[in-house]
Design a protein around this motif. Structure first.
Motif, PDB file in Angstrom:
ATOM      1  N   LEU A   1       0.646  -1.101  -0.070  1.00 47.78           N
ATOM      2  CA  LEU A   1       0.084  -0.023  -0.098  1.00 47.78           C
ATOM      3  C   LEU A   1       0.898   1.236  -0.067  1.00 47.78           C
ATOM      4  O   LEU A   1       0.583   2.232  -0.897  1.00 47.78           O
ATOM      5  CB  LEU A   1      -0.820  -0.009   1.260  1.00 47.78           C
ATOM      6  N   THR A   2       1.837   1.182   0.711  1.00 44.77           N
ATOM      7  CA  THR A   2       2.588   2.567   0.952  1.00 44.77           C
ATOM      8  C   THR A   2       3.441   2.755  -0.342  1.00 44.77           C
ATOM      9  O   THR A   2       3.529   3.851  -0.926  1.00 44.77           O
ATOM     10  CB  THR A   2       3.809   2.557   2.201  1.00 44.77           C
ATOM     11  N   GLU A   3       3.785   1.686  -0.847  1.00 50.62           N
ATOM     12  CA  GLU A   3       4.685   1.710  -2.419  1.00 50.62           C
ATOM     13  C   GLU A   3       3.721   2.253  -3.524  1.00 50.62           C
ATOM     14  O   GLU A   3       3.839   2.026  -4.632  1.00 50.62           O
ATOM     15  CB  GLU A   3       5.236   0.284  -2.572  1.00 50.62           C
ATOM     16  N   LEU A   4       2.393   2.182  -3.089  1.00 48.03           N
ATOM     17  CA  LEU A   4       1.379   2.751  -4.247  1.00 48.03           C
ATOM     18  C   LEU A   4       1.733   4.315  -4.477  1.00 48.03           C
ATOM     19  O   LEU A   4       0.656   4.909  -4.846  1.00 48.03           O
ATOM     20  CB  LEU A   4       0.062   2.743  -4.028  1.00 48.03           C
ATOM     21  N   ALA A   5       2.892   4.905  -3.960  1.00 47.04           N
ATOM     22  CA  ALA A   5       3.148   6.263  -4.001  1.00 47.04           C
ATOM     23  C   ALA A   5       3.399   6.521  -5.438  1.00 47.04           C
ATOM     24  O   ALA A   5       3.797   5.750  -6.354  1.00 47.04           O
ATOM     25  CB  ALA A   5       4.635   6.342  -3.437  1.00 47.04           C
TER      26      ALA A   5
END
Length: 260
Positions: free
Chosen positions: A106-110
């Motif tokens: 989720l965080t790497e959906l940056a």
């Protein structure tokens, strides 16, 4: 640069081809359908038939960018973080700030722009922005230095939401320089060690940002820059994007400082 121009720059500069692949031992489940619905109208696709993803364990979610695996997370962590919960765990204080870490897929959906609807238009979409906001607040809390800028549309939202108040009490007890923004319907400064910026219109009433700007000499995973910016394009409908790229985060922080 105005916040709307800043958003367009973030969305265009960082856009990449990303997709989520679900690798299950026992085939698809109702949770896979929930994940598909969460990203149904977004630029991120979700696949359950992940035979093209090699070298990963079963029962994981895999984030693929330009045909390369960039992050993996156990499906159980993804379910606990977003699929089996709603925004109440953040607003009511059920989830403590220290427990707000998100799975890396989720965080790497940056740098992926989203268009997200709040309840009752949608049950889950806006939760992505809420969860990511708390993740950035957690990063600032762990670093315990630098600046945190956060907007609430109405300053009273901090007081109205128990979980938000608890998070900002923790932040204001440390050494982070905390700035909060919104319409002036409540004064947080008597209760919290923060700097309140009050106003109406662009930047105050229609924006949602959480920006952690660490000192230039900060080193380590908990002291890297992070920023989220969302703009309300119609009632309860948001365009949002988050980034961990130092340059864009610094630019966003500077835009907030100059305009608000």
């Amino acid at each position: 640069m105005r916040l709307d121009a800043q958003f367009e720059k973030l969305a265009s500069d960082g856009a990449t081809d990303k997709r989520l692949a679900v690798v299950r031992r026992d085939g698809s489940t109702p949770l896979d359908s929930m994940l598909r619905r969460l990203f149904a109208d977004q630029s991120v696709t979700v696949t359950v038939d992940s035979s093209d993803v090699e070298g990963v364990d079963d029962d994981v979610a895999v984030l693929v960018e330009n045909d390369e695996v960039v992050a993996t997370s156990p499906l159980a962590s993804l379910e606990r973080a977003i699929l089996m919960v709603n925004s109440d765990i953040y607003t009511t204080g059920t989830l403590d700030l220290d427990d707000a870490a998100l799975p890396s897929v989720l965080t790497e959906l940056a740098d992926v722009p989203f268009r997200l609807r709040g309840y009752p238009l949608a049950h889950k979409e806006k939760l992505l922005l809420i969860a990511m906001s708390r993740q950035i607040e957690l990063r600032a809390h762990r670093a315990d230095r630098g600046e945190l800028h956060a907007s609430f549309q109405r300053l009273s939202r901090i007081d109205d939401e128990t979980g938000t108040m608890r998070a900002y009490e923790r932040l204001s007890d440390g050494d982070v320089d905390v700035h909060v923004y919104g319409e002036p319907d409540w004064d947080p400064e008597p209760r919290l060690d923060v700097t309140a910026h009050a106003g109406y219109g662009h930047g105050y009433s229609d924006s949602w940002f959480v920006v952690f700007d660490p000192p230039a000499d900060a080193i380590g995973p908990d002291t890297t820059p992070a920023g989220l910016l969302a703009l309300e394009e119609e009632p309860n409908v948001w365009r949002g994007v988050w980034t961990f790229r130092p340059g864009p985060v610094t630019d966003l922080a500077e835009t907030v400082r100059r305009q608000l």
